[in-house]
Scaffold this motif. Structure first.
Motif, PDB file in Angstrom:
ATOM      1  N   PHE A 462       0.949  -1.239  -0.119  1.00  0.00           N
ATOM      2  CA  PHE A 462      -0.097   0.036   0.056  1.00  0.00           C
ATOM      3  C   PHE A 462       1.090   1.277   0.014  1.00  0.00           C
ATOM      4  O   PHE A 462       2.139   1.088  -0.214  1.00  0.00           O
ATOM      5  N   ASP A 493      -3.519  -1.801  -2.219  1.00  0.00           N
ATOM      6  CA  ASP A 493      -4.396  -0.574  -2.560  1.00  0.00           C
ATOM      7  C   ASP A 493      -4.210   0.070  -3.923  1.00  0.00           C
ATOM      8  O   ASP A 493      -3.307  -0.292  -4.792  1.00  0.00           O
ATOM      9  N   ALA A 494      -4.803   1.090  -4.271  1.00  0.00           N
ATOM     10  CA  ALA A 494      -4.272   1.977  -5.744  1.00  0.00           C
ATOM     11  C   ALA A 494      -3.001   2.205  -5.718  1.00  0.00           C
ATOM     12  O   ALA A 494      -2.329   2.133  -6.689  1.00  0.00           O
ATOM     13  N   THR A 495      -2.589   2.906  -4.740  1.00  0.00           N
ATOM     14  CA  THR A 495      -1.117   3.099  -4.786  1.00  0.00           C
ATOM     15  C   THR A 495      -0.193   2.080  -5.032  1.00  0.00           C
ATOM     16  O   THR A 495       0.989   2.054  -6.010  1.00  0.00           O
ATOM     17  N   ALA A 497      -0.778  -0.943  -6.622  1.00  0.00           N
ATOM     18  CA  ALA A 497      -1.288  -1.404  -7.813  1.00  0.00           C
ATOM     19  C   ALA A 497      -0.440  -0.348  -8.974  1.00  0.00           C
ATOM     20  O   ALA A 497       0.114  -0.859  -9.888  1.00  0.00           O
ATOM     21  N   GLN A 498      -0.433   0.850  -8.772  1.00  0.00           N
ATOM     22  CA  GLN A 498       0.084   1.848  -9.448  1.00  0.00           C
ATOM     23  C   GLN A 498       1.609   1.715  -9.408  1.00  0.00           C
ATOM     24  O   GLN A 498       2.345   1.630 -10.538  1.00  0.00           O
ATOM     25  N   SER A 501       2.581  -1.263 -11.808  1.00  0.00           N
ATOM     26  CA  SER A 501       2.381  -1.015 -13.163  1.00  0.00           C
ATOM     27  C   SER A 501       3.747  -0.230 -13.572  1.00  0.00           C
ATOM     28  O   SER A 501       4.180  -0.428 -14.505  1.00  0.00           O
ATOM     29  N   HIS A 523      -7.092  -9.700  -6.577  1.00  0.00           N
ATOM     30  CA  HIS A 523      -6.364  -8.642  -7.081  1.00  0.00           C
ATOM     31  C   HIS A 523      -6.778  -8.130  -8.471  1.00  0.00           C
ATOM     32  O   HIS A 523      -6.420  -7.280  -9.163  1.00  0.00           O
ATOM     33  N   LEU A 526      -8.470  -5.049  -9.827  1.00  0.00           N
ATOM     34  CA  LEU A 526      -7.652  -3.783  -9.369  1.00  0.00           C
ATOM     35  C   LEU A 526      -6.450  -3.669 -10.393  1.00  0.00           C
ATOM     36  O   LEU A 526      -6.123  -2.530 -11.210  1.00  0.00           O
ATOM     37  N   GLN A 529      -7.822  -2.373 -13.849  1.00  0.00           N
ATOM     38  CA  GLN A 529      -8.111  -1.226 -13.918  1.00  0.00           C
ATOM     39  C   GLN A 529      -6.947  -0.061 -13.763  1.00  0.00           C
ATOM     40  O   GLN A 529      -6.993   1.025 -14.681  1.00  0.00           O
ATOM     41  N   VAL A 530      -5.932  -0.426 -13.062  1.00  0.00           N
ATOM     42  CA  VAL A 530      -4.802   0.414 -12.868  1.00  0.00           C
ATOM     43  C   VAL A 530      -3.707   0.435 -13.888  1.00  0.00           C
ATOM     44  O   VAL A 530      -3.204   1.332 -14.341  1.00  0.00           O
TER      45      VAL A 530
END
Length: 565
Positions: A462, A493-495, A497-498, A501, A523, A526, A529-530
């Motif tokens: 996260f 969390d989104a962070t 996952a970012q 990537s 997962h 998410l 999407q990311v």
């Protein structure tokens, strides 16, 4: 879409209606009354006797009057018992509220307390309607204990001016900070008066300590006050008394609400409301832990405390909260239903109607003695020792919360304590995120395996740990293929996952082929999407098992060697 709306609408309305009903008094609150009414009457009478000196003392110590302390205990005691969410909670003026009210009275005058109480009561009531009752569970234990220690120290310090001089300090004469005001009052103390005051304090403190050791039900504070009052009258001591108290409750009336002052008083009201909510919910939780009368309803408790403060303000009282000490006495005395709390208020009403003359002659120093001992009893040495010995972070949170409570502001202290606790928790959680670089060491060795690197992720990923993970993975040496092993990756969390990537894109830009193995089903959405999966050079670079990913990596290295850079 129309059908879904028809199904959802009534269900949502029923939920709202159910929540509203849960905030209102009901007959089941008194289900045990036919069996427990005798115990409830005795418990209520016991708490009333214990609450009398506290109500007087908190009224005077806050900068208000003893009468206003009694009014608050009576009116708020009944309303909180009927509308609140706990069967055995006892409400009224408390030491924590005194700590907040004293600077408000010093800054805006006693007349502003009515408006502040109305506004604070409305905010607490609104919090209950908005279902914010369970937020107290988010306050960590070191913060609560640091808050309690700070309040105890402040209450103790606030009594020093009352003991040092018979004269009330004029507005602005003493600092609004309790520690500074205590020092100022001692510097200008009358030695002869101070000697009499300390004697009165000593008698009250000795009575409270001795009675508690002889039998827990003995009202040591009341006994000590009676002894000091009689001795003061007989000896003609110069101790300042409470003064005249009206023999009836005042007629209810709206406090003066100056529109020009409302904007100034809102922050003070918000502080009072936050404290009232926190203290009441904590007290209700303590009551549930020491009794078997059922779990409290936190949202209803907030509604009840809001109604209690508004009602107290209409009669000229001050903000009320659930009182842990009086609630504990109520439970130990055998209370089972709300009748006990109501009886406690009626006992205090009887004092107002029948005994205001003797009450008015009680020396203020005797009330200060009650609060000195009360403040000391709020601090549990074993609890302090346990926190200090737990972890460095918790010890620091405890100390900072207590220090800010004494030197600055109670609600700010809680907020800072919670922020520190959250920061410590995030730091600890981020350390549990593991990133392990694993060279391929299969037996027998396969040519080219030294150009393949596996990266295993463990634990959560996260925002707090994302940067460290990025730097670790991007710092790998010259390799041809990197296999990201994600089967042990927990919450993302989104962070997080970012960052994954960015890792894939960054390695691919360096000419490193990235393979991903073991993405959990939870997962996958998410990551889609990311853009984690979209960052792969080929969707076929996504694998379920490590052996398949390793075979593909070896074939990729072999082709790269055959065809060259």
């Amino acid at each position: 879409m129309i059908t879904a709306t028809r199904r959802t609408g009534p269900g949502r309305f029923d939920a709202i209606l159910g929540h509203a009903r849960g905030l209102l008094p009901r007959a089941s609150d008194y289900r045990e009354l036919p069996r427990s009414w005798r115990a409830d009457l005795m418990a209520g009478a016991t708490v009333g006797i214990v609450a009398l000196p506290l109500a007087l003392a908190f009224g005077v110590s806050s900068g208000m009057t003893a009468e206003q302390g009694l009014i608050t205990a009576i009116v708020a005691g009944v309303l909180a018992a009927v509308f609140g969410g706990s069967h055995v909670q006892v409400s009224g003026p408390t030491g924590a509220m005194v700590v907040v009210l004293t600077p408000i009275v010093a800054t805006y005058g006693a007349g502003a307390v009515g408006a502040v109480t109305i506004l604070a009561g409305a905010l607490v009531l609104l919090a209950g309607v908005l279902r914010l009752g369970r937020t107290v569970a988010l306050i960590p234990w070191p913060v609560i204990e640091g808050f309690t220690l700070g309040i105890a120290c402040t209450i103790f310090l606030q009594q020093v001016p009352m003991v040092a001089s018979a004269r009330h300090a004029a507005p602005g004469e003493l600092s609004t900070n309790a520690a500074v005001a205590a020092a100022q009052s001692l510097l200008h103390a009358d030695p002869s008066y101070l000697l009499w005051s300390l004697g009165a304090v000593a008698v009250v403190a000795a009575s409270m300590i001795a009675c508690s050791r002889l039998h827990p039900s003995l009202p040591g504070s009341l006994i000590g006050i009676v002894l000091v009052t009689i001795a003061s009258v007989v000896a003609g001591a110069p101790l300042a008394p409470i003064g005249a108290i009206p023999a009836t409750l005042p007629a209810p009336a709206l406090p003066l609400l100056d529109p020009a002052m409302l904007g100034v008083l809102v922050p003070a009201a918000a502080t009072v409301a936050a404290l009232a909510a926190i203290e009441s919910l904590l007290s209700a939780r303590v009551a549930a832990g020491i009794s078997d009368t059922g779990s409290p309803a936190p949202d209803r408790e907030l509604v009840g405390q809001g109604v209690a403060s508004i009602g107290a303000a209409l009669f000229g009282g001050m903000p009320a909260t659930g009182a842990i000490a009086r609630t504990s006495v109520n439970v130990r005395a055998g209370a089972r239903t709300r009748l006990a709390s109501i009886v406690h208020a009626l006992v205090l009403l009887g004092v107002v109607l029948a005994a205001t003359g003797p009450v008015g002659r009680i020396p203020l120093a005797a009330l200060a003695g009650v609060l000195f001992v009360t403040a000391c009893r709020m601090v549990q040495i074993a609890t302090v020792r346990a926190i200090v010995r737990s972890t460095r972070a918790d010890a620091l949170i405890f100390a900072v919360t207590a220090l800010i409570t004494v030197s600055f502001d109670l609600v700010v202290a809680v907020v800072i304590g919670v922020v520190l606790a959250a920061t410590a928790a995030l730091r600890s959680l981020s350390r549990s995120t593991g990133v392990t670089l694993e060279p391929i060491t299969a037996e027998p060795a396969v040519p080219g395996d030294d150009e393949i690197l596996a990266v295993r992720f463990d634990g959560p990923l996260f925002f707090a740990s994302a940067e460290r993970v990025f730097e670790t993975v991007m710092g790998v040496g010259p390799v041809t293929v990197v296999i990201l092993r994600m089967s042990r990756l927990e919450q993302v969390d989104a962070t997080g996952a970012q960052i994954l990537s960015e890792i894939v894109r960054g390695l691919e830009r360096r000419g490193v082929t990235v393979l991903i193995k073991g993405v959990r089903a939870a997962h996958r959405e998410l990551f889609d999407q990311v853009g984690v999966l979209g960052a792969l050079r080929d969707r076929r670079h996504l694998f379920e098992g490590f052996e398949d990913a390793l075979l593909h990596a070896r074939s990729h290295v072999r082709r790269a060697r055959e065809h060259g850079p």
